[in-house]
Design a protein around this motif. Structure first.
Motif, PDB file in Angstrom:
ATOM      1  N   VAL A 264       0.876  -1.179   0.000  1.00 35.72           N
ATOM      2  CA  VAL A 264       0.000   0.000   0.000  1.00 35.72           C
ATOM      3  C   VAL A 264       0.906   1.219   0.000  1.00 35.72           C
ATOM      4  O   VAL A 264       1.780   1.358   0.867  1.00 35.72           O
ATOM      5  CB  VAL A 264      -0.928   0.030   1.228  1.00 35.72           C
ATOM      6  N   HIS A 265       0.711   2.083  -0.980  1.00 35.27           N
ATOM      7  CA  HIS A 265       1.570   3.266  -1.141  1.00 35.27           C
ATOM      8  C   HIS A 265       0.727   4.539  -1.072  1.00 35.27           C
ATOM      9  O   HIS A 265      -0.384   4.599  -1.607  1.00 35.27           O
ATOM     10  CB  HIS A 265       2.297   3.219  -2.482  1.00 35.27           C
ATOM     11  N   ALA A 266       1.271   5.570  -0.414  1.00 32.44           N
ATOM     12  CA  ALA A 266       0.615   6.880  -0.355  1.00 32.44           C
ATOM     13  C   ALA A 266       1.672   7.971  -0.389  1.00 32.44           C
ATOM     14  O   ALA A 266       2.760   7.821   0.176  1.00 32.44           O
ATOM     15  CB  ALA A 266      -0.238   7.006   0.905  1.00 32.44           C
ATOM     16  N   ASN A 267       1.332   9.055  -1.069  1.00 39.70           N
ATOM     17  CA  ASN A 267       2.227  10.213  -1.186  1.00 39.70           C
ATOM     18  C   ASN A 267       1.400  11.486  -1.187  1.00 39.70           C
ATOM     19  O   ASN A 267       0.357  11.561  -1.833  1.00 39.70           O
ATOM     20  CB  ASN A 267       3.056  10.121  -2.467  1.00 39.70           C
ATOM     21  N   ALA A 268       1.849  12.491  -0.449  1.00 42.68           N
ATOM     22  CA  ALA A 268       1.205  13.802  -0.437  1.00 42.68           C
ATOM     23  C   ALA A 268       2.283  14.871  -0.547  1.00 42.68           C
ATOM     24  O   ALA A 268       3.305  14.805   0.149  1.00 42.68           O
ATOM     25  CB  ALA A 268       0.383  14.010   0.830  1.00 42.68           C
ATOM     26  N   SER A 269       2.071  15.834  -1.425  1.00 45.20           N
ATOM     27  CA  SER A 269       3.006  16.944  -1.628  1.00 45.20           C
ATOM     28  C   SER A 269       2.250  18.258  -1.581  1.00 45.20           C
ATOM     29  O   SER A 269       1.124  18.351  -2.090  1.00 45.20           O
ATOM     30  CB  SER A 269       3.739  16.814  -2.968  1.00 45.20           C
ATOM     31  N   SER A 270       2.855  19.258  -0.994  1.00 41.44           N
ATOM     32  CA  SER A 270       2.267  20.592  -0.925  1.00 41.44           C
ATOM     33  C   SER A 270       3.166  21.570  -1.675  1.00 41.44           C
ATOM     34  O   SER A 270       4.392  21.550  -1.509  1.00 41.44           O
ATOM     35  CB  SER A 270       2.109  21.034   0.525  1.00 41.44           C
ATOM     36  N   TYR A 271       2.551  22.420  -2.511  1.00 46.93           N
ATOM     37  CA  TYR A 271       3.278  23.411  -3.303  1.00 46.93           C
ATOM     38  C   TYR A 271       2.883  24.811  -2.818  1.00 46.93           C
ATOM     39  O   TYR A 271       1.693  25.120  -2.685  1.00 46.93           O
ATOM     40  CB  TYR A 271       2.933  23.281  -4.786  1.00 46.93           C
ATOM     41  N   PHE A 295      -1.864  21.173  -3.931  1.00 49.84           N
ATOM     42  CA  PHE A 295      -1.623  19.842  -3.377  1.00 49.84           C
ATOM     43  C   PHE A 295      -1.610  18.797  -4.487  1.00 49.84           C
ATOM     44  O   PHE A 295      -2.294  18.936  -5.502  1.00 49.84           O
ATOM     45  CB  PHE A 295      -2.696  19.488  -2.343  1.00 49.84           C
ATOM     46  N   ALA A 296      -0.815  17.753  -4.267  1.00 52.16           N
ATOM     47  CA  ALA A 296      -0.759  16.615  -5.185  1.00 52.16           C
ATOM     48  C   ALA A 296      -0.723  15.337  -4.362  1.00 52.16           C
ATOM     49  O   ALA A 296      -0.058  15.279  -3.314  1.00 52.16           O
ATOM     50  CB  ALA A 296       0.466  16.699  -6.096  1.00 52.16           C
ATOM     51  N   TYR A 297      -1.443  14.316  -4.838  1.00 49.81           N
ATOM     52  CA  TYR A 297      -1.541  13.054  -4.113  1.00 49.81           C
ATOM     53  C   TYR A 297      -1.310  11.887  -5.068  1.00 49.81           C
ATOM     54  O   TYR A 297      -1.643  11.962  -6.256  1.00 49.81           O
ATOM     55  CB  TYR A 297      -2.924  12.890  -3.468  1.00 49.81           C
ATOM     56  N   ARG A 298      -0.756  10.815  -4.523  1.00 48.05           N
ATOM     57  CA  ARG A 298      -0.634   9.543  -5.244  1.00 48.05           C
ATOM     58  C   ARG A 298      -1.025   8.424  -4.283  1.00 48.05           C
ATOM     59  O   ARG A 298      -0.715   8.477  -3.089  1.00 48.05           O
ATOM     60  CB  ARG A 298       0.799   9.308  -5.737  1.00 48.05           C
ATOM     61  N   PHE A 299      -1.663   7.414  -4.852  1.00 50.15           N
ATOM     62  CA  PHE A 299      -2.030   6.239  -4.062  1.00 50.15           C
ATOM     63  C   PHE A 299      -1.909   5.011  -4.954  1.00 50.15           C
ATOM     64  O   PHE A 299      -2.237   5.054  -6.145  1.00 50.15           O
ATOM     65  CB  PHE A 299      -3.464   6.368  -3.541  1.00 50.15           C
ATOM     66  N   ALA A 300      -1.420   3.930  -4.365  1.00 46.60           N
ATOM     67  CA  ALA A 300      -1.324   2.663  -5.090  1.00 46.60           C
ATOM     68  C   ALA A 300      -1.451   1.519  -4.095  1.00 46.60           C
ATOM     69  O   ALA A 300      -1.004   1.633  -2.948  1.00 46.60           O
ATOM     70  CB  ALA A 300       0.003   2.560  -5.844  1.00 46.60           C
ATOM     71  N   ALA A 301      -2.069   0.429  -4.529  1.00 46.60           N
ATOM     72  CA  ALA A 301      -2.205  -0.757  -3.681  1.00 46.60           C
ATOM     73  C   ALA A 301      -2.357  -1.971  -4.583  1.00 46.60           C
ATOM     74  O   ALA A 301      -2.936  -1.883  -5.677  1.00 46.60           O
ATOM     75  CB  ALA A 301      -3.411  -0.625  -2.753  1.00 46.60           C
ATOM     76  N   GLY A 302      -1.831  -3.093  -4.116  1.00 46.38           N
ATOM     77  CA  GLY A 302      -1.971  -4.292  -4.921  1.00 46.38           C
ATOM     78  C   GLY A 302      -1.076  -5.415  -4.449  1.00 46.38           C
ATOM     79  O   GLY A 302      -0.576  -5.418  -3.311  1.00 46.38           O
TER      80      GLY A 302
END
Length: 378
Positions: A264-271, A295-302
């Protein structure tokens, strides 16, 4: 005459302040770009040695994929006085089915929106679009590019006539922009394992990220964005927004590994962006210069096994801008379901990947040899 001179002096002072802020931001961006260029050059060198106990690469393997994907761009108008009057437009775009492949640093995908997997709603209108998104995951950096051109939207938020969509075939959005992020803990954390599944994260790990972004977008229509509906009465008649922004970013990404194969992957970035916005109504134009967060977000799971993977990935990039009595929010990204299978590159596949091997040998290996031959500075 005195009042006119005072107005001219105030305008000149505001112009000097804006110019000074612009020069400072450009200086910061140039420094960040110089750092990112240096990192990108190091990123392509074979001398990068990662911790093999944290993630595994598949050098000499060919990763083929089959996937379903949906790209999007969504404009929202949020009234500052009453958020219940949210105006949310959506494109009527298809789910695409495609195939792709990854070998070493090269990834190619090809997809099409077949009718048998899409149930188009004619009452939502038609959307014509060209969506050119590129998300490049290197060893030490991530580079995103957006080239999105959409025409035709429908209103997703509430109307006074339920069951009937308010359609805007005249509304269009054009956006060009990109982001760069440096991965600090690149020896233990792999973005490729999470988002491309071309590598395999063996242990949980994360990394602080930093970089910058720049975006330019225009949204326009023949008449006001505000629907001709009693629910939205009294709102300003905006019909065009032009927006340019750039600024630095800070974020964090983490991949949790469970039972060796589940991730399970998560990423959050603020500009923190410097925004230049011009909004138009029938009564005139309004310009604004502000500093606001994006804001930018990424999510992945598998599941990521040694030979095959199955994963869902989501990328969401958000732009915010103040426009008269609204907060304009524009969201871009994609949602993808992917199935990957890894194959060792044997004699039959070797001829297809020969150009990549040739490039690695002639470019990367020469650069590495030069670095090895050059003694370190004292």
């Amino acid at each position: 005459m005195r009042q006119l001179n005072k107005r001219r002096m105030n305008v000149a002072q505001q112009s000097k302040v804006t110019t000074g802020m612009l020069h400072q931001y450009i200086t910061v961006l140039l420094l960040l770009f110089a750092v990112s260029t240096s990192s990108a050059q190091h990123d392509s060198l074979p001398v990068n040695v990662h911790d093999t106990s944290f993630f595994k690469t598949f050098d000499g393997y060919f990763t083929g994929r089959f996937y379903f994907s949906n790209k999007f761009i969504t404009p929202d108008f949020i009234p500052t006085a009453n958020k219940q009057q949210l105006i949310a437009y959506r494109p009527n775009t298809p789910v695409t089915m495609g195939v792709g492949a990854t070998y070493e640093w090269l990834t190619l995908n090809l997809a099409y929106g077949f009718k048998f997997i899409n149930q188009f709603q004619n009452d939502r209108g038609k959307t014509r679009y060209l969506d050119l998104q590129s998300h490049s995951y290197g060893r030490r950096s991530v580079i995103d590019f957006y080239g999105q051109f959409y025409k035709g939207f429908y209103l997703q938020s509430a109307t006074s006539t339920p069951g009937k969509y308010y359609v805007r075939p005249d509304m269009g959005i054009s956006q060009i922009g990109g982001q760069y992020e440096h991965i600090f803990n690149w020896r233990k954390f792999s973005y490729r394992a999470a988002m491309l599944q071309s590598e395999r994260q063996l242990k949980s790990a994360g990394s602080l990220t930093a970089g910058f972004e720049a975006n330019y977008s225009i949204i326009s229509a023949d008449s006001s964005f505000v629907p001709t509906d009693p629910l939205y009465a009294g709102l300003p008649a905006l019909n065009r927004i032009r927006h340019f922004e750039f600024g630095p970013s800070l974020g964090y990404a983490y991949t949790l590994v469970l039972f060796r194969n589940v991730f399970v992957h998560a990423n959050a970035s603020s500009y923190l962006d410097l925004n230049f916005t011009k909004s138009s109504t029938p009564l005139g134009n309004q310009n604004s210069v502000t500093v606001r967060p994006d804001f930018a977000y990424r999510f992945a799971a598998g599941i990521n096994r040694p030979q095959w993977t199955a994963a869902i990935t989501w990328i969401n990039n958000q732009l915010n801008a103040p426009v008269q009595d609204f907060r304009y929010r524009q969201t871009s990204g994609l949602l993808r379901l992917t199935f990957n299978y890894r194959l060792p590159v044997g004699p039959k596949l070797k001829k297809w990947v020969r150009p990549v091997d040739y490039f690695n040998e002639k470019v990367f290996s020469r650069t590495r040899n030069k670095q090895v031959a050059t003694p370190p500075a004292n």
